[in-house]
Design an enzyme around this catalytic site. Structure first.
Site, PDB file in Angstrom:
ATOM      1  N   SER A 192     -34.889   8.080  42.097  1.00  0.00           N
ATOM      2  CA  SER A 192     -34.820   9.766  42.021  1.00  0.00           C
ATOM      3  C   SER A 192     -34.334   9.940  40.772  1.00  0.00           C
ATOM      4  CB  SER A 192     -33.894  10.218  43.131  1.00  0.00           C
ATOM      5  OG  SER A 192     -33.229  11.453  42.678  1.00  0.00           O
TER       6      SER A 192
ATOM      7  N   GLY B  30     -40.284  16.382  36.003  1.00  0.00           N
ATOM      8  CA  GLY B  30     -39.831  15.665  34.891  1.00  0.00           C
ATOM      9  C   GLY B  30     -38.737  14.559  35.089  1.00  0.00           C
TER      10      GLY B  30
ATOM     11  N   GLN C 172     -36.829  27.081  43.237  1.00  0.00           N
ATOM     12  CA  GLN C 172     -36.606  26.063  44.225  1.00  0.00           C
ATOM     13  C   GLN C 172     -35.200  25.647  44.279  1.00  0.00           C
ATOM     14  OE1 GLN C 172     -39.694  23.071  42.972  1.00  0.00           O
ATOM     15  NE2 GLN C 172     -38.251  21.607  43.811  1.00  0.00           N
TER      16      GLN C 172
ATOM     17  N   GLY D  22     -44.783  12.060  46.717  1.00  0.00           N
ATOM     18  CA  GLY D  22     -43.861  10.972  47.227  1.00  0.00           C
ATOM     19  C   GLY D  22     -43.325  11.163  48.527  1.00  0.00           C
TER      20      GLY D  22
ATOM     21  N   HIS E 122     -42.566   8.095  39.780  1.00  0.00           N
ATOM     22  CA  HIS E 122     -43.554   9.100  39.411  1.00  0.00           C
ATOM     23  C   HIS E 122     -44.709   8.178  38.933  1.00  0.00           C
ATOM     24  CE1 HIS E 122     -39.935  11.735  38.763  1.00  0.00           C
ATOM     25  NE2 HIS E 122     -40.729  12.293  39.708  1.00  0.00           N
TER      26      HIS E 122
HETATM   27  O1  PAF Z   1     -41.123  17.030  44.321  1.00  0.00           O
HETATM   28  C1  PAF Z   1     -40.613  17.732  43.129  1.00  0.00           C
HETATM   29  O2  PAF Z   1     -40.623  17.241  42.207  1.00  0.00           O
HETATM   30  C2  PAF Z   1     -41.184  19.362  43.232  1.00  0.00           C
HETATM   31  O3  PAF Z   1     -40.336  19.687  44.431  1.00  0.00           O
HETATM   32  C3  PAF Z   1     -42.525  19.893  42.779  1.00  0.00           C
HETATM   33  C4  PAF Z   1     -43.345  19.343  43.990  1.00  0.00           C
HETATM   34  C5  PAF Z   1     -42.869  19.229  41.618  1.00  0.00           C
HETATM   35  C6  PAF Z   1     -42.313  21.296  42.908  1.00  0.00           C
HETATM   36  O4  PAF Z   1     -41.619  21.741  41.818  1.00  0.00           O
END
Ligand code: PAF
Length: 291
Positions: free
Chosen positions: A187, A33, A63, A149, A39
């Site tokens: 970003s 998001g 993560q 990306g 994106h």
């Molecule tokens: O690149 C991201 O935004 C994240 O690492 C992803 C690939 C959506 C996994 O949560």
């Protein structure tokens, strides 16, 4: 028309199954998001490739490290849905953490070796979280093609390896980094920058370009390239260099001389905001992709 939002795995499976019954191919863009033009370009690439496009919007807790920005990571679902719809998405999957990680979830995916450098040591557990959620999302959406990306070069390389090693039937496409007019890589974290920090941040890409120019001028010693790059980044007022590395673009391992395609990757704190960027230098000069 706005692409509908699905919040459960069952809803996504149903929508994708309906698209399949209609003979459509399925494209997928996983995101956290806070979507921006970078994106949008991934969603447009998916819409140009596949007939039914799913975008996931999920700030994946597994993560983020304990001292990272999970809690303050921007959550902007309404504007994300609009951007997805305008860029060609047909469905937005925005699950809760409980939907993605039901109680007693104890299975994780780990890709070895490719996490030995860069964000691997800098963010312990990060790629385990990324791989786990991406594989889960692949298993939920069952796409033909998924788009990532190039800004997250190590992530893209690791996902490719996971797909290869685990025979995941998804084609991984890596799309070029989208930059602001002054070169700053787009970003979601750029919005943390104060106006003064934002004005300084394009120096990161300039430093990468200067590394490329040194290589083009004949510098082949990786240690010298790395130290010149680190010095240039450290000279940005208020900056702290997390890493500035030149690695084999395929293995992501250190090397001594520029005798093959290399990934030049940096992570720099501008104030408290950690930004990453990279370029690839190959035999044919600079390329902004890792594929
Ligand atoms: O690149 C991201 O935004 C994240 O690492 C992803 C690939 C959506 C996994 O949560």
């Amino acid at each position: 028309m706005l692409a509908p939002i699905a919040t459960t795995v069952a809803e996504v499976r149903e929508a994708v199954a309906a698209a399949r019954r209609a003979g459509k191919s399925v494209g997928f863009v996983p995101t956290m998001g806070a979507l921006h033009e970078g994106h949008a370009s991934l969603v447009r690439a998916a819409a140009a490739t596949s007939q039914f496009v799913v975008v996931s919007v999920f700030v994946n807790p597994t993560q983020f490290g304990p001292n990272e920005d999970f809690a303050k990571y921007p959550r902007t679902l309404e504007s994300d849905q609009k951007l997805c719809s305008e860029s060609g998405a047909h469905l937005v999957f925005a699950p809760t953490a409980a939907e993605m990680y039901p109680e007693r979830s104890v299975t994780f995916v780990e890709v070895k070796e490719l996490d030995a450098e860069l964000d691997g040591p800098a963010r312990p557990g990060h790629f385990r979280g990324v791989c786990t959620v991406v594989l889960k999302l692949f298993n939920i959406v069952l796409p033909d093609v998924s788009h990532f990306g190039a800004k997250d070069a190590q992530q893209a390389r690791i996902i490719r390896q996971m797909v290869r090693d685990l025979n995941v039937p998804v084609v991984v496409r890596v799309e070029p980094t989208v930059r602001e007019a002054d070169g700053l890589a787009m970003s979601s974290r750029n919005r943390y920058l104060s106006p003064a920090e934002r004005a300084l941040a394009p120096a990161i890409y300039r430093a990468l370009q200067n590394a490329q120019a040194r290589a083009a001028a004949g510098e082949v010693d990786v240690a010298r390239l790395e130290s010149a790059l680190a010095a240039e980044l450290a000279a940005i007022p208020g900056a702290r260099v997390d890493y500035a590395r030149v690695l084999d673009a395929s293995t992501l391992q250190p090397l001594a001389r520029l005798d093959r395609e290399v990934l030049v990757a940096v992570a720099v704190f501008i104030g408290t905001t950690r930004l990453i960027d990279n370029i690839v230098i190959g035999e044919r000069g600079i390329r902004n992709a890792v594929s």
